[in-house]
Design a protein around this motif. Sequence first.
Motif, PDB file in Angstrom:
ATOM      1  N   PRO A 131       0.989  -1.070   0.024  1.00  0.00           N
ATOM      2  CA  PRO A 131       0.109  -0.077   0.037  1.00  0.00           C
ATOM      3  C   PRO A 131       0.789   1.187   0.105  1.00  0.00           C
ATOM      4  CG  PRO A 131       0.123  -0.954   2.110  1.00  0.00           C
ATOM      5  CD  PRO A 131       0.508  -1.941   1.317  1.00  0.00           C
ATOM      6  N   HIS A 132       2.144   1.228   0.705  1.00  0.00           N
ATOM      7  CA  HIS A 132       2.774   2.600   0.645  1.00  0.00           C
ATOM      8  C   HIS A 132       3.083   2.992  -0.749  1.00  0.00           C
ATOM      9  CE1 HIS A 132       2.646   2.919   4.924  1.00  0.00           C
ATOM     10  NE2 HIS A 132       2.904   1.513   5.077  1.00  0.00           N
ATOM     11  N   ALA A 133       3.582   1.744  -1.501  1.00  0.00           N
ATOM     12  CA  ALA A 133       3.968   1.963  -3.051  1.00  0.00           C
ATOM     13  C   ALA A 133       2.901   2.449  -3.759  1.00  0.00           C
ATOM     14  CB  ALA A 133       4.744   0.640  -3.590  1.00  0.00           C
ATOM     15  N   GLY A 134       1.781   2.101  -3.484  1.00  0.00           N
ATOM     16  CA  GLY A 134       0.491   2.411  -4.164  1.00  0.00           C
ATOM     17  C   GLY A 134       0.138   3.876  -3.689  1.00  0.00           C
ATOM     18  N   LEU A 135       0.431   4.329  -2.580  1.00  0.00           N
ATOM     19  CA  LEU A 135       0.246   5.634  -2.142  1.00  0.00           C
ATOM     20  C   LEU A 135       1.146   6.737  -2.991  1.00  0.00           C
ATOM     21  CD1 LEU A 135      -0.664   5.284   1.820  1.00  0.00           C
ATOM     22  CD2 LEU A 135      -2.228   6.224  -0.011  1.00  0.00           C
ATOM     23  N   ALA A 136       2.417   6.313  -2.964  1.00  0.00           N
ATOM     24  CA  ALA A 136       3.406   7.020  -3.544  1.00  0.00           C
ATOM     25  C   ALA A 136       3.088   7.371  -4.983  1.00  0.00           C
ATOM     26  CB  ALA A 136       4.881   6.256  -3.405  1.00  0.00           C
ATOM     27  N   ALA A 137       2.638   6.312  -5.618  1.00  0.00           N
ATOM     28  CA  ALA A 137       2.203   6.525  -7.197  1.00  0.00           C
ATOM     29  C   ALA A 137       0.914   7.312  -7.147  1.00  0.00           C
ATOM     30  CB  ALA A 137       1.763   5.090  -7.743  1.00  0.00           C
ATOM     31  N   LEU A 138       0.250   7.284  -6.031  1.00  0.00           N
ATOM     32  CA  LEU A 138      -1.227   8.181  -6.160  1.00  0.00           C
ATOM     33  C   LEU A 138      -0.688   9.824  -5.792  1.00  0.00           C
ATOM     34  CD1 LEU A 138      -4.246   8.025  -6.249  1.00  0.00           C
ATOM     35  CD2 LEU A 138      -4.090   7.879  -3.625  1.00  0.00           C
ATOM     36  N   ALA A 139       0.402   9.916  -5.221  1.00  0.00           N
ATOM     37  CA  ALA A 139       0.777  11.135  -4.833  1.00  0.00           C
ATOM     38  C   ALA A 139       1.145  12.080  -5.999  1.00  0.00           C
ATOM     39  CB  ALA A 139       1.911  11.296  -3.763  1.00  0.00           C
ATOM     40  N   ASP A 140       1.385  11.553  -7.189  1.00  0.00           N
ATOM     41  CA  ASP A 140       1.759  12.134  -8.134  1.00  0.00           C
ATOM     42  C   ASP A 140       0.583  12.660  -8.963  1.00  0.00           C
ATOM     43  OD1 ASP A 140       4.516  11.748  -7.761  1.00  0.00           O
ATOM     44  OD2 ASP A 140       4.495   9.916  -8.758  1.00  0.00           O
ATOM     45  N   LEU A 141      -0.588  12.263  -8.571  1.00  0.00           N
ATOM     46  CA  LEU A 141      -1.744  12.635  -9.456  1.00  0.00           C
ATOM     47  C   LEU A 141      -2.762  13.840  -8.808  1.00  0.00           C
ATOM     48  CD1 LEU A 141      -3.207   8.929 -10.134  1.00  0.00           C
ATOM     49  CD2 LEU A 141      -1.585  10.302 -11.617  1.00  0.00           C
ATOM     50  N   ASP A 142      -3.538  14.156  -9.694  1.00  0.00           N
ATOM     51  CA  ASP A 142      -4.437  15.339  -9.201  1.00  0.00           C
ATOM     52  C   ASP A 142      -5.437  14.769  -8.215  1.00  0.00           C
ATOM     53  OD1 ASP A 142      -6.127  17.629  -8.858  1.00  0.00           O
ATOM     54  OD2 ASP A 142      -6.171  18.108 -11.033  1.00  0.00           O
ATOM     55  N   ALA A 143      -5.561  15.505  -7.258  1.00  0.00           N
ATOM     56  CA  ALA A 143      -6.473  14.870  -6.151  1.00  0.00           C
ATOM     57  C   ALA A 143      -7.999  15.008  -6.566  1.00  0.00           C
ATOM     58  CB  ALA A 143      -6.312  15.527  -4.823  1.00  0.00           C
ATOM     59  N   ALA A 144      -8.173  15.862  -7.733  1.00  0.00           N
ATOM     60  CA  ALA A 144      -9.554  16.311  -8.067  1.00  0.00           C
ATOM     61  C   ALA A 144      -9.994  15.288  -9.131  1.00  0.00           C
ATOM     62  CB  ALA A 144      -9.546  17.743  -8.623  1.00  0.00           C
ATOM     63  N   LEU A 145      -9.232  14.065  -9.278  1.00  0.00           N
ATOM     64  CA  LEU A 145      -9.580  13.169 -10.079  1.00  0.00           C
ATOM     65  C   LEU A 145     -10.688  12.500  -9.904  1.00  0.00           C
ATOM     66  CD1 LEU A 145      -6.246  11.411 -11.526  1.00  0.00           C
ATOM     67  CD2 LEU A 145      -8.109  12.421 -12.922  1.00  0.00           C
ATOM     68  N   PRO A 146     -11.686  12.086 -10.510  1.00  0.00           N
ATOM     69  CA  PRO A 146     -13.066  11.317 -10.128  1.00  0.00           C
ATOM     70  C   PRO A 146     -12.397   9.959  -9.310  1.00  0.00           C
ATOM     71  CG  PRO A 146     -13.377  12.133 -12.198  1.00  0.00           C
ATOM     72  CD  PRO A 146     -11.701  12.456 -11.981  1.00  0.00           C
ATOM     73  N   ARG A 147     -12.934   9.479  -8.244  1.00  0.00           N
ATOM     74  CA  ARG A 147     -12.402   8.362  -7.490  1.00  0.00           C
ATOM     75  C   ARG A 147     -10.972   8.513  -6.821  1.00  0.00           C
ATOM     76  NH1 ARG A 147     -16.055   6.469 -11.492  1.00  0.00           N
ATOM     77  NH2 ARG A 147     -17.976   5.570 -10.574  1.00  0.00           N
ATOM     78  N   HIS A 148     -10.410   9.622  -6.715  1.00  0.00           N
ATOM     79  CA  HIS A 148      -9.178   9.574  -6.079  1.00  0.00           C
ATOM     80  C   HIS A 148      -9.287   9.259  -4.692  1.00  0.00           C
ATOM     81  CE1 HIS A 148      -5.464  11.586  -4.572  1.00  0.00           C
ATOM     82  NE2 HIS A 148      -4.836  11.612  -5.733  1.00  0.00           N
ATOM     83  N   THR A 149     -10.188   9.819  -4.120  1.00  0.00           N
ATOM     84  CA  THR A 149     -10.302  10.077  -2.822  1.00  0.00           C
ATOM     85  C   THR A 149     -10.770   8.491  -2.158  1.00  0.00           C
ATOM     86  OG1 THR A 149     -11.157  12.344  -2.935  1.00  0.00           O
ATOM     87  CG2 THR A 149     -11.224  11.244  -0.684  1.00  0.00           C
ATOM     88  N   ALA A 150     -11.543   7.883  -3.156  1.00  0.00           N
ATOM     89  CA  ALA A 150     -11.978   6.348  -2.812  1.00  0.00           C
ATOM     90  C   ALA A 150     -10.610   5.652  -2.739  1.00  0.00           C
ATOM     91  CB  ALA A 150     -12.978   5.956  -3.619  1.00  0.00           C
ATOM     92  N   VAL A 151      -9.853   5.760  -4.034  1.00  0.00           N
ATOM     93  CA  VAL A 151      -8.701   5.191  -4.050  1.00  0.00           C
ATOM     94  C   VAL A 151      -7.724   5.266  -2.843  1.00  0.00           C
ATOM     95  CG1 VAL A 151      -6.413   4.758  -5.219  1.00  0.00           C
ATOM     96  CG2 VAL A 151      -8.909   4.837  -6.528  1.00  0.00           C
ATOM     97  N   ALA A 152      -7.642   6.576  -2.273  1.00  0.00           N
ATOM     98  CA  ALA A 152      -6.727   6.937  -1.190  1.00  0.00           C
ATOM     99  C   ALA A 152      -7.263   6.231  -0.142  1.00  0.00           C
ATOM    100  CB  ALA A 152      -6.738   8.399  -1.089  1.00  0.00           C
ATOM    101  N   ALA A 153      -8.515   6.328   0.027  1.00  0.00           N
ATOM    102  CA  ALA A 153      -9.133   5.665   1.320  1.00  0.00           C
ATOM    103  C   ALA A 153      -8.913   3.875   1.588  1.00  0.00           C
ATOM    104  CB  ALA A 153     -10.741   5.763   1.336  1.00  0.00           C
ATOM    105  N   TYR A 154      -8.873   3.454   0.267  1.00  0.00           N
ATOM    106  CA  TYR A 154      -8.643   1.702   0.323  1.00  0.00           C
ATOM    107  C   TYR A 154      -7.118   1.754   0.356  1.00  0.00           C
ATOM    108  CZ  TYR A 154      -7.726  -2.579  -1.922  1.00  0.00           C
ATOM    109  OH  TYR A 154      -7.288  -3.952  -2.225  1.00  0.00           O
TER     110      TYR A 154
END
Length: 388
Positions: free
Chosen positions: A314-337
């Motif tokens: 999950p930490h590698a996934g969060l690192a990949a997520l950090a490079d993306l715009d938080a306004a993307l649809p479902r970004h918050t749901a992915v971060a929660a997971y």
Amino acid sequence: MDEALLRSLTPGVLTVLVRRGADFAAAEDAVQDALVEALRVWPDSRPRDARGWLVTVAWRKFLDATRADTARRRREGRVDEEPAPGPAPGVDDTLQLYFLCAHPSLTPASAVALTLRAVGGLTTRQIAQAYLVPEATMAQRISRAKRTVSGVRLDRPGDVATVLRVLYLVFNEGYSGDVDLAAEAIRLTRQLAARIDHPEVAGLLALMLLHHARRAARTAFDGSLVPLAEQDRGRWDTAAIAEGIGILQAALARDRLGEFQAQAAIAALHADALTAEETDWVQIVEWYDELVRLTDSPVVRLNRAVAVGQADGPHAGLAALADLDAALPRHTAVAAYLHERAGDLTKAAQLYAEAAHKAPDLAERAHLTRQAARLNALRHPRHSPPEA
């Protein structure tokens, strides 16, 4: 009355009229009039050559409408000579009709509506019900689309990529009203695949089949969403999965990779796993890398972050997520997971609640709300009453 037969004949009849010189809007109206006539006549006296009958009647309907239109009297000299009745030409122009209905001058919504009407043979009411809009609104949308393409010739090369995107839009609408748009999209894509030898057409068909195979397991009996990892794989359609994988393998063997083939490959890896734990996430990440190369889509990168979180933690996934715009649809749901998998239940519960407020539909909102409630219950369990 065989409604499926009428729908399958509609595109060919329409293109015959357009080839003879009718503009698209008038030709489509004439074909619809001919279909109404068929519904009235065929139950008692079905013709031997159904397509030829429809062409003859539609052409007469077009001529009648043209003669009645005083603004088009100067065109009567061209259209007044009615071809002799008889078998219709064997040439199938349905492929050109796909290209016409997905013309770049149309908006995606208009292209979808026109494709369902002209190629799919659906009525305006059926299309309106499927998209949950008033029939008058859909009629206006289709009329504008017909006017837009009326001057477009059918002898120009079409853009396969645009046609595929339109069909994918239809598929993603799923089901509403009395028309199953996912099934309709599969039917139309099969029809297209029979007319054009293109690996991306095969890739899209495989993708649709593989996604549709999981449909029965996506919702519980109460209508709530069931995540992929929790689905009962015994409810998946194994015949559709086998067909989809076979089509995909043949397309990939041609070594002309496109985005629909890559998406289908990811879907095939999910379908091939007997359990969620056996999913080959490393290979899925590799296919997402290919998709990023092909599309550079932020949505693809978002889905890739989930796959990285499964493959590398999950930490590698969060690192990949950090490079993306938080306004993307479902970004918050992915971060929660990903935060939940990392063990941060407080942050995950907060993000699930935020994601629920942003959810595009009630089913997803309810699912995310339940996820937040579940984590809050784990964080603050109720104390059992003391034993007597």
